[in-house]
Design an enzyme around this catalytic site. Structure first.
Site, PDB file in Angstrom:
ATOM      1  N   ASP A  34       0.811  -1.261   0.044  1.00 54.32           N
ATOM      2  CA  ASP A  34       0.080   0.104   0.017  1.00 54.32           C
ATOM      3  C   ASP A  34       0.798   1.353  -0.197  1.00 54.32           C
ATOM      4  O   ASP A  34       0.563   2.130  -0.857  1.00 54.32           O
ATOM      5  CB  ASP A  34      -0.820   0.099   1.190  1.00 54.32           C
ATOM      6  CG  ASP A  34      -1.610  -1.256   1.357  1.00 54.32           C
ATOM      7  OD1 ASP A  34      -2.517  -1.666   0.638  1.00 54.32           O
ATOM      8  OD2 ASP A  34      -1.269  -2.000   2.313  1.00 54.32           O
ATOM      9  N   GLU A 264       2.291  -6.354  -5.973  1.00 57.22           N
ATOM     10  CA  GLU A 264       2.056  -5.963  -7.325  1.00 57.22           C
ATOM     11  C   GLU A 264       3.309  -4.794  -7.593  1.00 57.22           C
ATOM     12  O   GLU A 264       3.627  -4.865  -8.741  1.00 57.22           O
ATOM     13  CB  GLU A 264       0.540  -5.372  -7.456  1.00 57.22           C
ATOM     14  CG  GLU A 264       0.431  -3.697  -6.616  1.00 57.22           C
ATOM     15  CD  GLU A 264      -0.898  -3.291  -7.109  1.00 57.22           C
ATOM     16  OE1 GLU A 264      -0.805  -2.197  -7.555  1.00 57.22           O
ATOM     17  OE2 GLU A 264      -1.905  -3.786  -6.744  1.00 57.22           O
TER      18      GLU A 264
HETATM   19  O1  TRH Z   1       4.712  -6.001   0.369  1.00 52.90           O
HETATM   20  P1  TRH Z   1       3.849  -6.559  -0.647  1.00 52.90           P
HETATM   21  O2  TRH Z   1       3.256  -7.692  -0.535  1.00 52.90           O
HETATM   22  O3  TRH Z   1       2.472  -5.518  -1.108  1.00 52.90           O
HETATM   23  C1  TRH Z   1       1.134  -6.195  -1.091  1.00 52.90           C
HETATM   24  C2  TRH Z   1       0.786  -5.972  -2.555  1.00 52.90           C
HETATM   25  O4  TRH Z   1       0.962  -4.691  -2.825  1.00 52.90           O
HETATM   26  C3  TRH Z   1      -0.707  -6.481  -2.599  1.00 52.90           C
HETATM   27  O5  TRH Z   1      -1.330  -6.142  -3.772  1.00 52.90           O
HETATM   28  C4  TRH Z   1      -1.514  -5.940  -1.465  1.00 52.90           C
HETATM   29  O6  TRH Z   1      -2.727  -6.152  -1.382  1.00 52.90           O
HETATM   30  C5  TRH Z   1      -0.924  -5.730  -0.012  1.00 52.90           C
HETATM   31  O7  TRH Z   1       0.499  -5.523  -0.139  1.00 52.90           O
HETATM   32  C6  TRH Z   1      -1.591  -4.986   0.763  1.00 52.90           C
HETATM   33  O8  TRH Z   1       4.568  -6.516  -2.115  1.00 52.90           O
HETATM   34  P2  TRH Z   1       4.776  -5.365  -3.234  1.00 52.90           P
HETATM   35  O9  TRH Z   1       3.229  -4.817  -3.923  1.00 52.90           O
HETATM   36  O10 TRH Z   1       5.794  -5.727  -4.091  1.00 52.90           O
HETATM   37  O11 TRH Z   1       5.317  -4.087  -2.258  1.00 52.90           O
HETATM   38  C7  TRH Z   1       6.498  -3.975  -1.613  1.00 52.90           C
HETATM   39  C8  TRH Z   1       7.112  -2.747  -1.727  1.00 52.90           C
HETATM   40  O12 TRH Z   1       8.108  -2.304  -0.755  1.00 52.90           O
HETATM   41  C9  TRH Z   1       7.616  -2.135  -3.049  1.00 52.90           C
HETATM   42  O13 TRH Z   1       7.380  -0.972  -3.247  1.00 52.90           O
HETATM   43  C10 TRH Z   1       9.311  -2.244  -2.662  1.00 52.90           C
HETATM   44  C11 TRH Z   1       9.266  -1.857  -1.271  1.00 52.90           C
HETATM   45  N1  TRH Z   1      10.355  -2.404  -0.361  1.00 52.90           N
HETATM   46  C12 TRH Z   1      11.469  -1.376  -0.379  1.00 52.90           C
HETATM   47  O14 TRH Z   1      11.576  -0.464  -0.614  1.00 52.90           O
HETATM   48  N2  TRH Z   1      12.365  -1.832   0.748  1.00 52.90           N
HETATM   49  C13 TRH Z   1      12.473  -2.984   0.944  1.00 52.90           C
HETATM   50  O15 TRH Z   1      13.691  -3.446   1.820  1.00 52.90           O
HETATM   51  C14 TRH Z   1      11.601  -3.940   0.790  1.00 52.90           C
HETATM   52  C15 TRH Z   1      11.681  -5.379   1.461  1.00 52.90           C
HETATM   53  C16 TRH Z   1      10.525  -3.687   0.057  1.00 52.90           C
END
Ligand code: TRH
Length: 366
Positions: A34, A264
């Site tokens: 999110d 996503e």
């Molecule tokens: O964390 P997620 O599993 O997020 C999920 C999805 O968005 C899903 O659709 C939604 O319903 C749910 O959340 C609530 O995976 P996603 O979407 O890849 O998001 C991870 C974000 O975190 C991405 O913008 C990268 C960021 N990130 C960092 O910036 N630094 C880090 O060290 C890590 C581990 C992640």
């Protein structure tokens, strides 16, 4: 990081075309997606000369996700959820159906009463399902609350024309033009997944192939540690990546040969990387993630072995003794790579999400 109430009305930067004030409302449900999507959206808007006010209910993840230079951008301000606002922005984005605070709805009602046009959008979840295209742009009249009588519109990100597209900044567009040769066998794997009964198999197969496994911070690390404690996985060649900024996360993903991504936002990054990957889709209790996964594989025109690997990881295909979660040989490696790059090319031929937003807002406000 502390969010700072109240929210002043920033002066738009009039030196660039269409500089609007964008109020982005983000409520954290779980995981990082999110805030990750809203933060990337904010960064993409800033790159396009826009002003952004980000209202967020749990800003903790921004402490590591947000690069300090971005956080201090003169056109950005961060605010606690429900902060008083004296006026709403030109565009109000309700991310993932986050019900807006009353103060925000009141500000929109006041703007409407004063004859000021405001574009109110509900930014939805990304999906390759046909519904995203049908529902993109639909209006939803608001029947109760301070904004009763106003209308918001659905904005669906997606993989095809007629949807809202995918987030892609200019650096990503530039780097996505390259097609470097990828080594076979792959030497490294980025692992960013949810808990899964097939995670031990995935790690052990990667280990057998000689890959170095880099594990993302958070629940992936916790799960890998639990598997290591239970002696279910080989633990040499595993590195735990600390939480890092979104730019560092993108660079970290792009530096590995094979990617396991989830949710996503990291899925989008995997596509832009042009590297073979597996997607761990966000699992939903009612099982609708199966339909979403199949729609994505159809859109990707994934070869059969790749489809099987995606479905096995996600538990939508039963686990067989001979289940393989990786390309079996150099030919399959090339097929997976070609598949991802063809999908990327289809997307590069289309506008990115912020361009589509800007066009939409231009039509609505002018
Ligand atoms: O964390 P997620 O599993 O997020 C999920 C999805 O968005 C899903 O659709 C939604 O319903 C749910 O959340 C609530 O995976 P996603 O979407 O890849 O998001 C991870 C974000 O975190 C991405 O913008 C990268 C960021 N990130 C960092 O910036 N630094 C880090 O060290 C890590 C581990 C992640």
């Amino acid at each position: 990081m502390t969010a700072s109430p109240p929210a002043p009305s920033p002066e738009p930067d009039r030196t660039t075309p269409s500089p609007w004030v964008w109020d982005v409302f983000c409520r954290v449900v779980d995981n990082y997606g999110d805030v990750g999507v809203c933060w990337r959206l904010a960064r993409n808007l800033l790159e396009r000369g826009q002003c952004v006010r980000l209202f967020i209910d749990q800003a903790q993840a921004l402490a590591w996700m947000a690069d300090p230079a971005d956080r201090q951008h003169p056109n950005l301000s961060l605010h606690a959820w429900g902060s008083d606002i004296d006026a709403c922005g030109d565009v109000v984005i309700e991310a993932f159906g986050a019900q807006l605070p009353d103060a925000a709805e009141r500000a929109m009602a006041q703007a409407a009463a004063a004859g000021r046009r405001v574009c109110w959008l509900n930014l939805e979840y990304l999906s390759a399902e046909a519904d995203s295209k049908y529902n993109h742009g639909l209006e939803s009249p608001v029947s109760s609350g301070p904004a009763a009588g106003l209308k918001k519109q659905f904005f669906y990100p997606g993989f095809v024309r007629g949807t809202g597209g995918l987030l892609r900044d200019s650096a990503t567009t530039a780097s996505a033009q390259t097609k470097p040769e990828l080594p076979w066998p792959p030497t490294s794997m980025a692992l960013f997944s949810y808990d899964s009964p097939t995670l031990a198999l995935l790690i052990n197969q990667a280990h057998t192939m000689g890959m170095h496994i880099c594990v993302a911070a958070g629940r992936t690390t916790a799960h890998v540690q639990a598997l290591a404690d239970a002696q279910a996985i080989a633990t040499d060649n595993i590195t735990l990546q600390p939480h890092c900024s979104q730019q560092q996360f993108d660079a970290w993903l792009a530096a590995q040969d094979f990617l396991v991504v989830r949710g996503e936002d990291s899925l989008t990054r995997a596509i832009w990387s042009g590297k073979p990957f597996l997607w761990h889709i966000y699992p939903q209790d009612d099982g609708v993630h199966r339909i979403k996964l199949n729609a994505f594989l159809d859109w990707m025109q994934a070869p059969l072995a790749m489809q099987h690997a995606f479905k096995t990881l996600n538990g939508t295909r039963s686990l067989r003794d001979d289940a393989l979660l990786f390309p079996a040989n150099r030919d399959e490696w090339q097929q997976w790579t070609s598949c991802v790059r063809a999908a990327r090319d289809k997307l590069l031929a289309q506008n990115d999400l912020v361009t589509r937003l800007l066009l939409h807002v231009h039509k609505t406000l002018s």
